[in-house]
Scaffold this active site. Structure first.
Site, PDB file in Angstrom:
ATOM      1  CG  HIS A   9      -0.255   0.216   2.515  1.00  0.00           C
ATOM      2  ND1 HIS A   9       0.126   1.461   2.966  1.00  0.00           N
ATOM      3  CD2 HIS A   9       0.132  -0.667   3.468  1.00  0.00           C
ATOM      4  CE1 HIS A   9       0.714   1.346   4.147  1.00  0.00           C
ATOM      5  NE2 HIS A   9       0.738   0.063   4.470  1.00  0.00           N
ATOM      6  CD  GLU A  85       3.695  -5.330   8.026  1.00  0.00           C
ATOM      7  OE1 GLU A  85       3.963  -6.555   8.050  1.00  0.00           O
ATOM      8  OE2 GLU A  85       4.237  -4.518   7.261  1.00  0.00           O
TER       9      GLU A  85
END
Length: 210
Positions: A9, A85
């Site tokens: 991202h 994550e």
């Protein structure tokens, strides 16, 4: 041949604010949205009219990135929380300096995968790879020849190791320092039966909006 595009991202609010990311659910900044459009431009030019599947972590910064891609290709996004994550537990959303002051350094030897960084609720690297590897297996079980996976820097690094067939127990040393908004291109060569890394950590598409 299968093509797999791994997207990290782009710029999110926690980058600007200097706070720990992890599972802190920050959004893309206005510049991050522009960068996501650039990513969509690049992948659209490479993939063209071929059918594509898009997978994403469920955190907002990745989901927003994936939505830019989904709109460009006219497909839905398959959301998978296993693509998140690694969480830093109670450090997520706090100033980076707060984590730096409390982090237990990763040892040079020993069981590095099971090492705990210190903050309550933080994941070990072993816990991270134990969810990422099955997530990639499920993605690759699809017969689709072109797929995009939108995730996070560290998570994407371990996805590359999984793609290359590195055993989970051996991932304590391998790591790719990927930049926000990068594209990594992977290809399965059916002639040689090999999983290839065609391009790693591409970021030139971000330059006009940096």
């Amino acid at each position: 041949m299968r093509h797999l595009y791994l997207v990290t991202h782009p710029e999110a609010q926690h980058h600007v604010d200097g706070v720990v990311g992890g599972w802190y659910d920050s959004e893309l900044t206005p510049r991050g949205h522009q960068q996501a459009e650039r990513i969509a431009d690049v992948l659209a030019s490479r993939i063209g009219a071929r059918p594509v599947e898009i997978y994403s972590s469920d955190l907002r910064r990745t989901a927003q990135t994936a939505e830019h891609l989904a709109q460009r290709f006219g497909v839905d996004v398959h959301t998978d929380p296993r693509l998140r994550e690694r969480t830093n537990g109670e450090a997520d959303g706090r100033p980076q300096s707060w984590l730096d002051d409390r982090r237990i350094p990763l040892p040079e030897s020993g069981d590095r995968l099971a090492h705990h960084d210190g903050p309550a609720g933080a994941e070990t690297r072993l816990a991270l790879v134990e969810r990422l590897y099955p997530a990639l297996d499920d993605i690759l079980s699809s017969p689709a020849e072109t797929q995009i996976v939108v995730s996070h820097g560290s998570a994407t690094s371990y996805l590359i190791l999984a793609w290359l067939g590195m055993p989970m127990t051996a991932t304590d040393r391998g790591f790719f320092p990927l930049k926000a908004g990068s594209i990594t291109t992977l290809r399965r060569n059916d002639t040689h039966h090999s999983n290839q890394v065609i391009a790693l950590n591409e970021t030139t598409h971000l330059h006009p909006v940096e």
